[in-house]
Design a protein around this motif. Structure first.
Motif, PDB file in Angstrom:
ATOM      1  N   TRP B  99       0.817  -1.211   0.000  1.00  0.00           N
ATOM      2  CA  TRP B  99       0.000   0.000   0.000  1.00  0.00           C
ATOM      3  C   TRP B  99       0.858   1.271   0.000  1.00  0.00           C
ATOM      4  O   TRP B  99       0.509   2.268  -0.629  1.00  0.00           O
ATOM      5  N   MET B 102       1.838   1.729  -3.513  1.00  0.00           N
ATOM      6  CA  MET B 102       0.711   2.229  -4.319  1.00  0.00           C
ATOM      7  C   MET B 102       0.541   3.726  -4.086  1.00  0.00           C
ATOM      8  O   MET B 102       0.283   4.492  -5.010  1.00  0.00           O
ATOM      9  N   SER B 103       0.700   4.148  -2.835  1.00  0.00           N
ATOM     10  CA  SER B 103       0.524   5.580  -2.583  1.00  0.00           C
ATOM     11  C   SER B 103       1.656   6.369  -3.234  1.00  0.00           C
ATOM     12  O   SER B 103       1.464   7.506  -3.655  1.00  0.00           O
ATOM     13  N   VAL B 139      -6.250   0.671  -5.687  1.00  0.00           N
ATOM     14  CA  VAL B 139      -6.327   1.063  -4.269  1.00  0.00           C
ATOM     15  C   VAL B 139      -7.732   0.797  -3.748  1.00  0.00           C
ATOM     16  O   VAL B 139      -7.927   0.231  -2.664  1.00  0.00           O
ATOM     17  N   PHE B 149      -6.787   5.724   2.630  1.00  0.00           N
ATOM     18  CA  PHE B 149      -6.903   4.266   2.541  1.00  0.00           C
ATOM     19  C   PHE B 149      -7.617   3.694   3.765  1.00  0.00           C
ATOM     20  O   PHE B 149      -8.378   2.748   3.670  1.00  0.00           O
TER      21      PHE B 149
END
Lengths: 125, 359, 152
Positions: B99, B102-103, B139, B149
């Motif tokens: 994650w 991804m960010s 996401v 998130f």
């Protein structure tokens, strides 16, 4: 998770500029300056990282509330001006010898030195 | 030689999505000095630690900034876990890497678009943001959110990613990665991009280090410094190298971020493929005491989360030093000597995040 | 959409938002959502704007800015508050530098909830604001600029 080494060296505020100069000469990077409001004093932590070496080394000074001044390290670390103006604006401390002094206007605040109180005043909004 | 004029830049400026103010001291068109001033979006959220319990502060930490949201929550959680000696399950560590990366992809695509906009390349801005939506789909499929998130918590993560979801995510990312090549090629080679960015906003590695610069701003000046090298979460078990450029100009800073896109795609793939089976959170009991600093690599550079607990449910001190805050002195330094017209490009090149900075 | 026949122009202001809602507003303008296909243009000039989009809670520093922007916009005008912070101060309502929701400074017509508000919700809020503009344009002079709230 294993934490990286984070030694903290207590220091008298008077020795701060000399120690900062020593660290600057060694090529350390200023990582952060953080103040914590304690009941009778302000605890200020200056954290440094040495190039190519693991861990963070911190210098810690205690400033009694009735004195509330601390010497600047901007002579050795110009970049500290952001942190030191923060000390002035949020904590109401006076930083002596600050090379770029915003005179309390770095932050635009609704109330002066909001972090200077150890416990927040009970207020209803 | 002309007389000196002071031109205020910001707080509301078309190129800035957020308010920052610079007083530019000019000699004719040349910037002699830039004096920053901040505080237009200051909330004072560090002080909320006195009103919210340490478990609730995760929500506040994530909302320090809506762009770097996940990594703020992860850094806060790691700091509290450090104080409370919580062992986070391995699967959660891998999910945090996935994650976080991804960010980074979402943030870098967003920035590449804004950067293109700063020199008037509108279609490149639109393409960057078009590609970013694909990433946000991934996401959303894995966390349920788009920009916030909400998937990190003290002790692990809030939800698991099952095999099917993971497989589909990787498929989408493979398509996205191929499409990204097209736009990063434009940033690298296009003559109009190069004319506005090569040799602009030079910062030497020595100056970058001594001014405390972090992240792509530091790495574009030839200094290999990346907090992920500390091996936190699962980074130590994955195969990657910090991205370093040497030119130290706006173009190099763009190239660091462009190349980091592919590094992040690789890390997401490795994390989702290698993550071991098992639980994704541990029960946390008690209250934090002691103090520690955690640093993670945000898309904009090293972020510092400092927590100090006193054995109660409320932290005594929570302090965040964000990457943009650390990059402000370097920005001021690199503006001097350039033309007024280059100011927006140079300001954008550090990827300023003001909401982060002012907290 | 009879009386108000033109496409609305939008002014976006960030009042101490965390960026989450801001980038979602910006996402509305980019290819996937693309509100520009309806002729909706994001303008930087309050005197050109029909709809004011505000993200984030109003803080002490930008309270006068928000009021000035609102006053500068020509009538009829509509205000859309976007995200939990703009609605009530949200998670930051206890912060010392945060005033309150946007309606503590200026009248708000449409409230778009969410943290962060999704692009679909923001577009829906703007469409509702179009209805508000029509009502205001049809109302007799001097009326219709109150704080009439329409649920999003």
């Amino acid at each position: 998770m294993t934490m990286e080494e984070q030694p903290i060296l207590p220091l008298d505020p008077v020795q701060l500029p000399a120690k900062a100069a020593e660290f600057a000469a060694e090529g350390r990077r200023l990582v952060q300056v953080c103040a914590t409001t304690l009941p009778g004093s302000f605890e200020i932590t200056y954290t440094f990282e040495a190039a190519g070496a693991p861990g963070l080394t911190s210098l810690r000074v205690l400033v009694p509330r009735d004195r509330s001044t601390v010497p600047s390290i901007t002579e050795s670390y110009f970049a500290a001006f952001t942190y030191e103006n923060e000390l002035q604006d949020l904590f109401g401390l006076k930083v002596e010898g600050l090379k770029l002094d915003f005179q309390g206007t770095f932050y635009h605040l609704a109330r002066k030195a909001p972090f200077s109180e150890a416990k927040p005043p009970k207020e209803g909004k | 030689m002309g007389t000196r004029t002071v031109v205020p830049f910001g707080p509301q400026h078309p190129v800035l999505p957020e308010p920052i103010h610079l007083d530019l001291v000019l000699e004719d068109e040349k910037v002699v000095e830039a004096i920053p001033s901040i505080g237009f979006v200051h909330r004072g959220l560090e002080k909320l630690a006195e009103k919210k319990e340490f478990g609730e502060m995760v929500y506040v930490a994530e909302r320090i900034c809506g762009i770097c949201s996940f990594i703020h929550s992860a850094a806060y959680c790691q700091a509290v876990e450090g104080l409370m000696k919580v062992e986070v399950p391995p699967r959660a560590q891998y999910l945090r890497v996935a994650w976080a990366e991804m960010s980074r992809v979402h943030s870098h695509l967003l920035w590449l678009g804004l950067f293109a906009d700063s020199f008037g390349f509108e279609s490149l801005f639109m393409h960057s943001w078009r590609l970013r939506e694909r990433l946000l789909d991934v996401v959303e499929a894995t966390t349920g959110g788009r920009v916030i998130f909400g998937s990190c918590k003290v002790g692990g993560v809030r939800r698991d990613v099952d095999a099917e979801t993971g497989r589909r995510a990787l498929q989408t990312l493979a398509v996205l990665e191929a499409e990204c090549r097209e736009i990063t090629g434009v940033f690298e080679k296009d003559s109009t991009v190069r004319r506005r960015t090569v040799g602009v906003g030079l910062l030497s590695g020595k100056d970058a280090w001594s001014l405390g610069a972090v992240g792509p701003t530091l790495r574009a000046s030839g200094v290999s410094s990346d907090s992920r090298s500390l091996g936190g979460s699962a980074y130590g078990a994955l195969d990657w190298q910090p991205v370093v450029e040497t030119a130290g100009d706006c173009h190099a800073r763009a190239m660091v971020r462009a190349r980091e896109l592919y590094q992040s795609f690789s890390l997401i793939r490795q994390a989702l493929e290698k993550m071991p089976a098992g639980p994704v959170e541990t029960r946390v009991s008690g209250s934090p005491s002691g103090e520690c600093i955690v640093r993670l690599e945000q898309p904009r550079g090293e972020v510092i989360h400092y927590v100090k607990g006193n054995g109660t449910r409320h932290l005594e001190r929570y302090r965040v030093r964000t990457p943009t805050f650390a990059n402000v002195p370097a920005l001021v330094h690199m503006l001097a000597g350039y033309q007024l017209v280059d100011v927006p490009v140079i300001v954008l090149s550090i990827d300023p995040c003001i909401s982060c900075t002012e907290r | 959409m009879g009386v108000f026949s033109k496409s609305p122009w939008i002014l976006h202001y960030d009042a101490s938002s965390c960026n989450g809602c801001d980038i979602e507003v910006l996402a509305c303008l980019t290819p996937l959502y693309d509100v520009e296909r309806f002729g909706i243009v994001n303008t930087g000039n309050p005197k050109h704007a029909d709809i004011l989009l505000i993200t984030g809670a109003v803080n002490e520093q930008n309270l006068p800015v928000v009021r000035t922007l609102y006053d500068q916009m020509p009538s009829p005008k509509a205000v859309v508050a976007i995200g939990a912070c703009a609605l009530s101060g949200g998670i930051f309502q206890d912060c010392y530098n945060v005033h309150r929701g946007v309606d503590s400074a200026i009248p708000v017509d449409v409230y778009v909830p969410g943290c962060a508000a999704r692009p679909e919700a923001i577009i829906d809020g703007v469409v509702q604001a179009l209805g508000v503009l029509e009502e205001k344009a049809a109302a007799p002079a001097g009326r219709g600029e109150g704080g009439k709230a329409v649920a999003a």
